[in-house]
Design an enzyme around this catalytic site. Sequence first.
Site, PDB file in Angstrom:
ATOM      1  N   ALA A  65       0.872  -1.171   0.000  1.00 56.89           N
ATOM      2  CA  ALA A  65       0.000   0.000   0.000  1.00 56.89           C
ATOM      3  C   ALA A  65       0.913   1.226   0.000  1.00 56.89           C
ATOM      4  O   ALA A  65       2.071   1.147   0.437  1.00 56.89           O
ATOM      5  CB  ALA A  65      -0.886  -0.018   1.233  1.00 56.89           C
TER       6      ALA A  65
ATOM      7  N   GLU B 113       4.222  -5.030   7.401  1.00 53.27           N
ATOM      8  CA  GLU B 113       3.455  -3.931   8.011  1.00 53.27           C
ATOM      9  C   GLU B 113       3.868  -3.596   9.442  1.00 53.27           C
ATOM     10  O   GLU B 113       3.863  -2.430   9.835  1.00 53.27           O
ATOM     11  CB  GLU B 113       1.950  -4.263   7.987  1.00 53.27           C
ATOM     12  CG  GLU B 113       1.302  -4.164   6.616  1.00 53.27           C
ATOM     13  CD  GLU B 113       1.365  -5.447   5.823  1.00 53.27           C
ATOM     14  OE1 GLU B 113       2.154  -6.359   6.187  1.00 53.27           O
ATOM     15  OE2 GLU B 113       0.634  -5.553   4.831  1.00 53.27           O
TER      16      GLU B 113
ATOM     17  N   GLU C 210      -0.739  -9.420  -0.392  1.00 56.85           N
ATOM     18  CA  GLU C 210      -2.174  -9.674  -0.174  1.00 56.85           C
ATOM     19  C   GLU C 210      -2.918  -9.746  -1.516  1.00 56.85           C
ATOM     20  O   GLU C 210      -3.809 -10.581  -1.702  1.00 56.85           O
ATOM     21  CB  GLU C 210      -2.754  -8.565   0.714  1.00 56.85           C
ATOM     22  CG  GLU C 210      -2.220  -8.666   2.145  1.00 56.85           C
ATOM     23  CD  GLU C 210      -2.551  -7.450   3.000  1.00 56.85           C
ATOM     24  OE1 GLU C 210      -2.264  -6.319   2.561  1.00 56.85           O
ATOM     25  OE2 GLU C 210      -3.086  -7.623   4.096  1.00 56.85           O
TER      26      GLU C 210
ATOM     27  N   GLY D 128       0.448  -5.010   0.906  1.00 59.08           N
ATOM     28  CA  GLY D 128      -0.721  -5.102   0.035  1.00 59.08           C
ATOM     29  C   GLY D 128      -0.422  -5.846  -1.265  1.00 59.08           C
ATOM     30  O   GLY D 128      -1.326  -6.411  -1.882  1.00 59.08           O
TER      31      GLY D 128
HETATM   32  N1  COA Z   1       4.597   3.155  -0.792  1.00 60.00           N
HETATM   33  C1  COA Z   1       4.988   4.312  -1.334  1.00 60.00           C
HETATM   34  N2  COA Z   1       6.109   4.441  -2.055  1.00 60.00           N
HETATM   35  C2  COA Z   1       6.876   3.362  -2.197  1.00 60.00           C
HETATM   36  C3  COA Z   1       6.537   2.112  -1.644  1.00 60.00           C
HETATM   37  C4  COA Z   1       5.326   2.032  -0.911  1.00 60.00           C
HETATM   38  N3  COA Z   1       4.892   0.893  -0.371  1.00 60.00           N
HETATM   39  N4  COA Z   1       7.504   1.225  -1.942  1.00 60.00           N
HETATM   40  C5  COA Z   1       8.402   1.892  -2.672  1.00 60.00           C
HETATM   41  N5  COA Z   1       8.036   3.179  -2.833  1.00 60.00           N
HETATM   42  C6  COA Z   1       8.750   4.242  -3.547  1.00 60.00           C
HETATM   43  C7  COA Z   1       9.961   4.737  -2.791  1.00 60.00           C
HETATM   44  O1  COA Z   1       9.590   5.681  -1.802  1.00 60.00           O
HETATM   45  C8  COA Z   1      10.778   5.349  -3.921  1.00 60.00           C
HETATM   46  O2  COA Z   1      10.195   6.581  -4.255  1.00 60.00           O
HETATM   47  P1  COA Z   1      11.146   7.900  -4.479  1.00 60.00           P
HETATM   48  O3  COA Z   1      12.027   7.506  -5.656  1.00 60.00           O
HETATM   49  O4  COA Z   1      10.174   8.980  -4.796  1.00 60.00           O
HETATM   50  O5  COA Z   1      11.916   8.087  -3.211  1.00 60.00           O
HETATM   51  C9  COA Z   1      10.484   4.400  -5.073  1.00 60.00           C
HETATM   52  O6  COA Z   1       9.271   3.727  -4.755  1.00 60.00           O
HETATM   53  C10 COA Z   1      11.565   3.353  -5.283  1.00 60.00           C
HETATM   54  O7  COA Z   1      11.724   2.659  -4.061  1.00 60.00           O
HETATM   55  P2  COA Z   1      13.155   2.506  -3.302  1.00 60.00           P
HETATM   56  O8  COA Z   1      12.873   2.310  -1.843  1.00 60.00           O
HETATM   57  O9  COA Z   1      14.065   3.612  -3.681  1.00 60.00           O
HETATM   58  O10 COA Z   1      13.686   1.155  -3.968  1.00 60.00           O
HETATM   59  P3  COA Z   1      14.714   0.110  -3.327  1.00 60.00           P
HETATM   60  O11 COA Z   1      15.069  -0.821  -4.422  1.00 60.00           O
HETATM   61  O12 COA Z   1      15.792   0.818  -2.594  1.00 60.00           O
HETATM   62  O13 COA Z   1      13.840  -0.700  -2.223  1.00 60.00           O
HETATM   63  C11 COA Z   1      11.906  -1.870  -1.373  1.00 60.00           C
HETATM   64  C12 COA Z   1      12.751  -1.503  -2.624  1.00 60.00           C
HETATM   65  C13 COA Z   1      10.646  -2.585  -1.876  1.00 60.00           C
HETATM   66  C14 COA Z   1      12.707  -2.792  -0.452  1.00 60.00           C
HETATM   67  C15 COA Z   1      11.534  -0.570  -0.615  1.00 60.00           C
HETATM   68  O14 COA Z   1      10.987   0.343  -1.548  1.00 60.00           O
HETATM   69  C16 COA Z   1      10.513  -0.778   0.486  1.00 60.00           C
HETATM   70  O15 COA Z   1      10.846  -1.253   1.557  1.00 60.00           O
HETATM   71  N6  COA Z   1       9.232  -0.394   0.222  1.00 60.00           N
HETATM   72  C17 COA Z   1       8.190  -0.476   1.220  1.00 60.00           C
HETATM   73  C18 COA Z   1       7.708  -1.884   1.397  1.00 60.00           C
HETATM   74  C19 COA Z   1       6.620  -1.942   2.462  1.00 60.00           C
HETATM   75  O16 COA Z   1       6.853  -1.707   3.624  1.00 60.00           O
HETATM   76  N7  COA Z   1       5.404  -2.287   2.011  1.00 60.00           N
HETATM   77  C20 COA Z   1       4.274  -2.457   2.876  1.00 60.00           C
HETATM   78  C21 COA Z   1       3.466  -1.230   2.957  1.00 60.00           C
HETATM   79  S1  COA Z   1       2.061  -1.479   4.016  1.00 60.00           S
END
Ligand code: COA
Length: 260
Positions: free
Chosen positions: A66, A134, A114, A111
């Site tokens: 999400a 989460e 999910e 999400g």
């Molecule tokens: N919501 C909003 N934005 C998200 C996102 C999310 N769940 N997951 C990734 N993004 C965005 C990042 O903020 C970044 O945006 P920016 O370039 O404007 O800063 C872009 O997507 C690329 O992500 P980034 O984190 O730079 O890539 P990465 O390869 O370093 O890491 C992940 C990848 C998936 C490990 C990392 O993005 C992450 O941990 N995301 C969240 C996962 C999460 O907790 N999901 C559950 C949400 S309830």
Amino acid sequence: MAYQTLLDERRDGIAYVTINRPEKLNALNDQVMADLQTCFEDIQQDAAVRAVILTGSGEKAFVAGADIGVLAVQTPVEGKERSIRGQRVLDLIENLGKPVIAAVNGYALGGGCELAMACTIRIASENAKLGQPEVKLGIVPGYAGTQRLPRLVGKGRTMELVLSAEPISAAEAWRIGLVNQVVPAKDLIGACEALARKIMANGPLAVRFAMEAVNRGMEMTEEQGQFLEATLFGLCCTTADMKEGTRAFLEKRPPKFTGQ
Ligand code: COA
């Protein structure tokens, strides 16, 4: 139909739905959820579509969760309503009446995991990572992860995945039954198409009723589920597809199903 956040291509009986926010790793904001709802409602009504392949755009993510930017500012009431709205969209996908294959082409977190679990079958690329992170954000899964995950992989593994918040590899997800197959990234859509075509060669009504028997049966006692199965079995006996399928076997030829 054109969507702000989705690509929707339909050819040869398959709808290819792609979540298209690669710059945010296809994170699910309200617009994506609204587009998914409209798109899947339309697919449900489109008799030409017999199967769906759902994936994320780009090479990195199926859906990275999400949208955390949205979650960060929601009130308790908004949070509850957002969760219920999302659960309904995923229920629509689970109970579409047509098989939906998740092509998990990268991160499927929160999400995203999910959403993949609401699909009928999951095929992952070797680089995929799945998890429910989460609690790291101080929230619990909100799109039915606490309910679908134990039904797929059991309570103990669910507790480990949800409480540790650590993602697992595609190979581990396959080992515990969270995904059905793992293939090299370049073969992912082909593997989904091959499975979709296998399913599409079978009786459409039988496929639909079998999914209903499994999905509804999981919510019932076994005795009630068996009764539902017997009733759907009886219903199949009224169909032209049943007559065609059994006759084709006896006449040693492939069946020509009409979905009637
Ligand atoms: N919501 C909003 N934005 C998200 C996102 C999310 N769940 N997951 C990734 N993004 C965005 C990042 O903020 C970044 O945006 P920016 O370039 O404007 O800063 C872009 O997507 C690329 O992500 P980034 O984190 O730079 O890539 P990465 O390869 O370093 O890491 C992940 C990848 C998936 C490990 C990392 O993005 C992450 O941990 N995301 C969240 C996962 C999460 O907790 N999901 C559950 C949400 S309830």
